[in-house]
Design an enzyme around this catalytic site. Structure first.
Site, PDB file in Angstrom:
ATOM      1  N   CYS A 246      -2.189  -0.135   7.311  1.00 24.00           N
ATOM      2  CA  CYS A 246      -1.359   1.057   7.150  1.00 24.00           C
ATOM      3  C   CYS A 246      -1.220   1.805   8.395  1.00 24.00           C
ATOM      4  O   CYS A 246      -0.253   2.564   8.676  1.00 24.00           O
ATOM      5  CB  CYS A 246      -1.623   1.801   5.888  1.00 24.00           C
ATOM      6  SG  CYS A 246      -1.614   0.936   4.373  1.00 24.00           S
TER       7      CYS A 246
ATOM      8  N   HIS B 189       0.929  -1.169   0.020  1.00 22.12           N
ATOM      9  CA  HIS B 189       0.062  -0.153   0.155  1.00 22.12           C
ATOM     10  C   HIS B 189       0.915   1.153  -0.069  1.00 22.12           C
ATOM     11  O   HIS B 189       2.071   1.063   0.352  1.00 22.12           O
ATOM     12  CB  HIS B 189      -0.923   0.150   1.335  1.00 22.12           C
ATOM     13  CG  HIS B 189      -1.965  -0.858   1.180  1.00 22.12           C
ATOM     14  ND1 HIS B 189      -3.198  -0.814   1.831  1.00 22.12           N
ATOM     15  CD2 HIS B 189      -1.947  -2.180   0.413  1.00 22.12           C
ATOM     16  CE1 HIS B 189      -3.981  -2.072   1.803  1.00 22.12           C
ATOM     17  NE2 HIS B 189      -3.136  -2.733   0.730  1.00 22.12           N
TER      18      HIS B 189
ATOM     19  N   CYS C  92      -6.005   2.304   5.797  1.00 17.90           N
ATOM     20  CA  CYS C  92      -6.526   0.916   5.958  1.00 17.90           C
ATOM     21  C   CYS C  92      -6.034   0.626   7.493  1.00 17.90           C
ATOM     22  O   CYS C  92      -4.818   1.067   7.943  1.00 17.90           O
ATOM     23  CB  CYS C  92      -6.419  -0.096   5.233  1.00 17.90           C
ATOM     24  SG  CYS C  92      -4.608  -0.901   4.994  1.00 17.90           S
TER      25      CYS C  92
ATOM     26  N   GLU D 212       1.021   3.896   1.843  1.00 21.41           N
ATOM     27  CA  GLU D 212       1.454   4.447   3.131  1.00 21.41           C
ATOM     28  C   GLU D 212       2.683   3.615   3.551  1.00 21.41           C
ATOM     29  O   GLU D 212       3.740   3.889   4.102  1.00 21.41           O
ATOM     30  CB  GLU D 212       0.509   4.444   4.332  1.00 21.41           C
ATOM     31  CG  GLU D 212      -0.557   5.338   4.064  1.00 21.41           C
ATOM     32  CD  GLU D 212      -1.965   4.510   3.242  1.00 21.41           C
ATOM     33  OE1 GLU D 212      -2.815   5.325   3.253  1.00 21.41           O
ATOM     34  OE2 GLU D 212      -1.638   3.527   2.486  1.00 21.41           O
TER      35      GLU D 212
END
Length: 161
Positions: A89, A56, A86, A58
């Site tokens: 993250c 992801h 999320c 991040e």
């Protein structure tokens, strides 16, 4: 004269990274980590490009920053994300000791585009017996479960984190 980008400008950068990443075969997510001393590191979603469900934006920003700085500790850093992080993250930011997180779009905006993380947000609020993915401790006779922690505690050269 160099000026330090404002938090709003860093957030704009994260959104621009996300938008550009869509055109580069990535997901619509971008992130910027800004360290306490002002150094900035970008990350974009590379889940499908890298076949890595943890890639992801991040997380990639955190990985990039930590690799460049030679540390796992981003104390004092701020994470700017194109979308509400999320749970994975957010946990990654907590492990990296990120001080603050700002985001543009929220989880509901993401859900409307097909990125519905509701099941992950709800996971810990669901009774254990009803969770989507069962998780439980399994005992073994072969080796004590705490053997790694005993080894850790005995290792005087360990690097605490």
């Amino acid at each position: 004269m160099n000026t330090i980008p404002t938090p709003q400008e860093q957030l704009v950068r994260a959104v621009e990274l996300a938008t550009a990443n869509v055109h580069n075969h990535g997901g619509p997510f971008g992130a910027v980590i800004v360290t306490a001393d002002g150094r900035a590191f970008d990350g974009v979603n590379r889940v499908t490009d890298n076949n890595d469900p943890t890639a992801h934006a991040e997380v990639t920003a955190i990985r990039t920053a930590c690799a460049a700085l030679g540390t796992f500790d981003l104390t004092g850093a701020t994470l700017y994300s194109s979308c509400e992080p999320c749970p994975m993250c957010l946990a990654s930011a907590l492990w990296a000791r990120v001080e603050r997180v700002y985001f543009a779009a929220d989880r509901y905006d993401a859900a409307s585009a097909g990125f519905d993380d509701a099941v992950f947000y709800e996971y810990f609020d669901t009774p254990v017996a009803e969770r989507l993915m069962p998780v439980g401790q399994l005992q073994t006779q072969d080796i004590p479960a705490v053997a790694p922690f005993d080894a850790w505690n005995a290792n005087t050269a360990r690097i605490a984190y």
